[in-house]
Scaffold this motif. Structure first.
Motif, PDB file in Angstrom:
ATOM      1  N   PRO A 187      -7.907   6.242   6.627  1.00 52.42           N
ATOM      2  CA  PRO A 187      -7.105   5.162   7.227  1.00 52.42           C
ATOM      3  C   PRO A 187      -7.561   3.774   6.801  1.00 52.42           C
ATOM      4  CG  PRO A 187      -7.576   6.847   8.869  1.00 52.42           C
ATOM      5  CD  PRO A 187      -8.376   7.205   7.649  1.00 52.42           C
ATOM      6  N   GLY A 188      -8.887   3.575   6.641  1.00 51.48           N
ATOM      7  CA  GLY A 188      -9.381   2.267   6.231  1.00 51.48           C
ATOM      8  C   GLY A 188      -8.865   1.839   4.871  1.00 51.48           C
ATOM      9  N   LEU A 189      -8.882   2.774   3.908  1.00 50.10           N
ATOM     10  CA  LEU A 189      -8.358   2.457   2.577  1.00 50.10           C
ATOM     11  C   LEU A 189      -6.850   2.228   2.599  1.00 50.10           C
ATOM     12  CD1 LEU A 189     -10.289   4.799   0.103  1.00 50.10           C
ATOM     13  CD2 LEU A 189     -10.334   2.291   0.198  1.00 50.10           C
ATOM     14  N   LEU A 190      -6.168   2.976   3.449  1.00 48.25           N
ATOM     15  CA  LEU A 190      -4.724   2.775   3.571  1.00 48.25           C
ATOM     16  C   LEU A 190      -4.421   1.392   4.146  1.00 48.25           C
ATOM     17  CD1 LEU A 190      -1.921   4.114   3.248  1.00 48.25           C
ATOM     18  CD2 LEU A 190      -2.102   4.820   5.650  1.00 48.25           C
ATOM     19  N   HIS A 191      -5.192   0.989   5.174  1.00 49.24           N
ATOM     20  CA  HIS A 191      -4.988  -0.341   5.755  1.00 49.24           C
ATOM     21  C   HIS A 191      -5.271  -1.431   4.727  1.00 49.24           C
ATOM     22  CE1 HIS A 191      -4.521   1.903   9.301  1.00 49.24           C
ATOM     23  NE2 HIS A 191      -5.703   1.748   9.852  1.00 49.24           N
ATOM     24  N   LEU A 192      -6.304  -1.231   3.896  1.00 46.62           N
ATOM     25  CA  LEU A 192      -6.653  -2.227   2.888  1.00 46.62           C
ATOM     26  C   LEU A 192      -5.588  -2.318   1.801  1.00 46.62           C
ATOM     27  CD1 LEU A 192      -8.612  -4.206   1.494  1.00 46.62           C
ATOM     28  CD2 LEU A 192      -9.731  -2.215   0.440  1.00 46.62           C
ATOM     29  N   SER A 193      -5.117  -1.170   1.329  1.00 44.33           N
ATOM     30  CA  SER A 193      -4.188  -1.155   0.195  1.00 44.33           C
ATOM     31  C   SER A 193      -2.765  -1.467   0.629  1.00 44.33           C
ATOM     32  CB  SER A 193      -4.255   0.199  -0.512  1.00 44.33           C
ATOM     33  OG  SER A 193      -3.958   1.258   0.394  1.00 44.33           O
ATOM     34  N   ALA A 194      -2.175  -0.554   1.421  1.00 40.35           N
ATOM     35  CA  ALA A 194      -0.785  -0.739   1.848  1.00 40.35           C
ATOM     36  C   ALA A 194      -0.630  -1.918   2.793  1.00 40.35           C
ATOM     37  CB  ALA A 194      -0.279   0.534   2.529  1.00 40.35           C
ATOM     38  N   GLY A 195      -1.711  -2.236   3.510  1.00 36.21           N
ATOM     39  CA  GLY A 195      -1.649  -3.330   4.476  1.00 36.21           C
ATOM     40  C   GLY A 195      -2.038  -4.665   3.897  1.00 36.21           C
ATOM     41  N   VAL A 196      -3.336  -4.849   3.618  1.00 34.32           N
ATOM     42  CA  VAL A 196      -3.860  -6.168   3.246  1.00 34.32           C
ATOM     43  C   VAL A 196      -3.373  -6.602   1.862  1.00 34.32           C
ATOM     44  CG1 VAL A 196      -5.948  -7.511   2.828  1.00 34.32           C
ATOM     45  CG2 VAL A 196      -5.882  -5.879   4.721  1.00 34.32           C
ATOM     46  N   LEU A 197      -3.606  -5.775   0.834  1.00 36.43           N
ATOM     47  CA  LEU A 197      -3.287  -6.196  -0.530  1.00 36.43           C
ATOM     48  C   LEU A 197      -1.783  -6.328  -0.760  1.00 36.43           C
ATOM     49  CD1 LEU A 197      -5.915  -4.156  -2.598  1.00 36.43           C
ATOM     50  CD2 LEU A 197      -5.969  -6.582  -1.991  1.00 36.43           C
ATOM     51  N   VAL A 198      -1.015  -5.326  -0.351  1.00 37.48           N
ATOM     52  CA  VAL A 198       0.431  -5.414  -0.540  1.00 37.48           C
ATOM     53  C   VAL A 198       1.012  -6.562   0.284  1.00 37.48           C
ATOM     54  CG1 VAL A 198       2.634  -4.229  -0.210  1.00 37.48           C
ATOM     55  CG2 VAL A 198       0.690  -2.983  -1.159  1.00 37.48           C
ATOM     56  N   GLY A 199       0.497  -6.762   1.502  1.00 43.61           N
ATOM     57  CA  GLY A 199       0.993  -7.844   2.341  1.00 43.61           C
ATOM     58  C   GLY A 199       0.775  -9.210   1.725  1.00 43.61           C
ATOM     59  N   PHE A 200      -0.462  -9.482   1.281  1.00 41.61           N
ATOM     60  CA  PHE A 200      -0.746 -10.775   0.653  1.00 41.61           C
ATOM     61  C   PHE A 200      -0.020 -10.902  -0.695  1.00 41.61           C
ATOM     62  CE2 PHE A 200      -4.762 -11.298   3.286  1.00 41.61           C
ATOM     63  CZ  PHE A 200      -4.234 -12.358   4.021  1.00 41.61           C
ATOM     64  N   GLY A 201       0.097  -9.784  -1.441  1.00 43.17           N
ATOM     65  CA  GLY A 201       0.825  -9.831  -2.698  1.00 43.17           C
ATOM     66  C   GLY A 201       2.285 -10.206  -2.494  1.00 43.17           C
ATOM     67  N   LEU A 202       2.913  -9.623  -1.480  1.00 45.37           N
ATOM     68  CA  LEU A 202       4.303  -9.955  -1.184  1.00 45.37           C
ATOM     69  C   LEU A 202       4.467 -11.415  -0.795  1.00 45.37           C
ATOM     70  CD1 LEU A 202       5.330  -6.749   0.780  1.00 45.37           C
ATOM     71  CD2 LEU A 202       6.560  -7.661  -1.196  1.00 45.37           C
ATOM     72  N   SER A 203       3.504 -11.964  -0.071  1.00 40.86           N
ATOM     73  CA  SER A 203       3.623 -13.349   0.382  1.00 40.86           C
ATOM     74  C   SER A 203       3.674 -14.323  -0.783  1.00 40.86           C
ATOM     75  CB  SER A 203       2.457 -13.713   1.311  1.00 40.86           C
ATOM     76  OG  SER A 203       1.236 -13.818   0.591  1.00 40.86           O
ATOM     77  N   ALA A 204       3.098 -13.928  -1.927  1.00 39.18           N
ATOM     78  CA  ALA A 204       3.026 -14.832  -3.077  1.00 39.18           C
ATOM     79  C   ALA A 204       3.954 -14.443  -4.215  1.00 39.18           C
ATOM     80  CB  ALA A 204       1.583 -14.880  -3.602  1.00 39.18           C
ATOM     81  N   ALA A 205       4.685 -13.339  -4.091  1.00 44.78           N
ATOM     82  CA  ALA A 205       5.480 -12.898  -5.240  1.00 44.78           C
ATOM     83  C   ALA A 205       6.840 -12.333  -4.861  1.00 44.78           C
ATOM     84  CB  ALA A 205       4.704 -11.834  -6.032  1.00 44.78           C
ATOM     85  N   SER A 206       7.355 -12.662  -3.684  1.00 38.71           N
ATOM     86  CA  SER A 206       8.619 -12.058  -3.273  1.00 38.71           C
ATOM     87  C   SER A 206       9.703 -13.118  -3.137  1.00 38.71           C
ATOM     88  CB  SER A 206       8.442 -11.292  -1.961  1.00 38.71           C
ATOM     89  OG  SER A 206       7.951 -12.139  -0.956  1.00 38.71           O
ATOM     90  N   PHE A 207      10.833 -12.738  -2.536  1.00 39.88           N
ATOM     91  CA  PHE A 207      12.011 -13.592  -2.609  1.00 39.88           C
ATOM     92  C   PHE A 207      11.893 -14.865  -1.782  1.00 39.88           C
ATOM     93  CE2 PHE A 207      12.996 -10.862   1.020  1.00 39.88           C
ATOM     94  CZ  PHE A 207      13.566 -11.739   1.930  1.00 39.88           C
ATOM     95  N   ASN A 208      10.889 -14.979  -0.898  1.00 36.50           N
ATOM     96  CA  ASN A 208      10.737 -16.247  -0.183  1.00 36.50           C
ATOM     97  C   ASN A 208      10.410 -17.382  -1.159  1.00 36.50           C
ATOM     98  OD1 ASN A 208       8.322 -14.541  -0.256  1.00 36.50           O
ATOM     99  ND2 ASN A 208       7.250 -16.229   0.729  1.00 36.50           N
TER     100      ASN A 208
END
Length: 418
Positions: free
Chosen positions: A110-131
């Motif tokens: 679960p920790g790796l899932l939270h880091l990957s699908a949660g933290v990294l994808v979340g911050f990546g989307l904030s800087a590279a998505s349609f907003n």
């Protein structure tokens, strides 16, 4: 408008001007590439949970973190893009997003899932998505292209949601879910070349669209002004519901349908229909944004969602009802984005649009966090998603009412000293 398609739009100092149509195409490509993979996370819930023995709340919490950090990072990514330009922010975001998807393929705890699908994808989307795409459009497109660009970028993200569910199911069946995530991670690198057409120069490039004297305003003053503006606050609060519903349905809909006797493939096609009809809904909303009251458009969209969800929950779950719900909900899915982003630009101008839309999007993603997290928690606690469905209905009508007092005009400012 046809003559504007070849009109050069300055995309930055020292570069050849880029026609408006090419800017729109590049922005749409970024929206499609970034929105597609995150729209199919629900298809990974059951295989990952079954392989590692997790409850649905574990996967749900990871995507909840993703939604929250996507929202938290958006104002900061927007502020950096406003100050230093769009390209650098998008390239960094694409690399972080790609790393999150690849690491998710190897997340056995679960920790790796939270880091990957949660933290990294979340911050990546904030800087590279349609907003950021919408903010770039607001800065560098001519006025007659702005609303069309907002609708087109939103529709492109929707096409990603239409394209990726059947693609994901096909890849999962042929090469496995681990390898599918790696393929998606590598594809995220395509954002980098497309982002070049969206180049803005931040402080060096100013437009005066919106209230007078915007170019002299600092970041702190812009934030304070927005947070004290009642119409902006109402707009931000209403956007909460959009995030709640989108995140809950995206992640938990496939599992909900499996619980009701449908196959995971039906869930994939339902998500695909949401994406397909969202193309028409987003383009329609973009068209109507400059032709009717934006607040009434938002009110009708939110109320329509409430009706669609209530009818779906109250009728027997069949393959036909799933596809009808996908079509109806899809038409209303991201149609809130063009009028919301247009209202932000109308109220405050374009200089800090990325940041101020980022704050609105943060509210959207707080809703997304709660939608995904409550979906998993309440399912584990009650064995049903009914509470979350009916909460979505209530929030729909609340947001419809919240948008009605909004005043659709630029914020009033006293002239600044010379």
């Amino acid at each position: 408008m046809s003559s504007s398609s070849s009109t050069p739009i300055p995309a930055g100092s020292g570069r050849a001007a880029i026609p408006a149509i090419l800017i729109v195409i590049a922005g749409c490509a970024v929206a499609l590439i970034t929105f597609g993979p995150r729209s199919v996370f629900g298809l990974f819930l059951l295989p990952m949970s079954q392989e590692f023995g997790w409850g649905r709340d574990v996967f749900g919490f990871s995507v909840a973190i993703q939604n929250l950090l996507w929202g938290v990072g958006s104002p900061f990514a927007g502020a950096v893009a406003d100050r230093f330009g769009t390209v650098r922010v998008m390239c960094v975001g694409a690399l972080v997003y790609a790393a999150g998807l690849v690491l998710m393929a190897y997340a056995t705890t679960p920790g790796l899932l939270h880091l990957s699908a949660g933290v990294l994808v979340g911050f990546g989307l904030s800087a590279a998505s349609f907003n950021l795409v919408l903010a770039a459009f607001g800065k560098i497109l001519p006025n007659e292209w702005k609303s069309i660009g907002f609708g087109a970028a939103t529709a492109a993200g929707s096409f990603g949601q239409f394209l990726f569910p059947p693609l994901t199911r096909g890849l999962m069946d042929s090469i496995g879910w681990h390898e599918t995530l790696i393929v998606f991670g590598v594809s995220m690198l395509l954002v980098m070349p497309f982002s070049l057409a969206l180049a803005t120069r931040g402080a060096a490039q100013r437009q005066t669209t919106g209230p007078a004297h915007a170019p002299q305003q600092g970041i702190g003053a812009a934030i304070g002004e927005a947070l004290r503006h009642p119409s902006y606050v109402l707009l931000v609060l209403g956007f909460f519901t959009c995030g709640f519903q989108l995140a809950f349905i995206t992640v938990h809909m496939p599992a909900f349908l499996v619980d009701n006797g449908m196959s995971l493939t039906v869930g994939a096609y339902t998500l695909a229909l949401i994406g397909l009809f969202n193309i028409f809904g987003s383009l329609t909303a973009g068209y109507l944004t400059n032709r009717m009251s934006r607040k009434w458009l938002l009110a009708w969209i939110y109320a329509g969602r409430g009706v669609a969800i209530a009818l779906f929950v109250l009728t027997p779950i069949t393959q036909l009802s799933c596809y009808m719900f996908g079509a109806a909900m899809g038409f209303l899915w991201l149609s809130t984005v063009p009028p919301t982003s247009s209202l932000v630009m109308l109220m405050f101008g374009t200089r800090y649009m990325a940041m101020l839309y980022g704050f609105a999007f943060f509210s959207h993603q707080v809703g997304g966090f709660l939608g995904v997290w409550l979906g998993g928690k309440l399912y584990v606690a009650t064995g049903s998603y009914n509470w979350v469905w009916w909460l979505s209905v209530a929030l729909s009508f609340a947001s419809a009412a919240i948008n009605l007092p909004i005043k659709e005009r630029p914020v009033e400012r006293a002239p600044l000293p010379a």
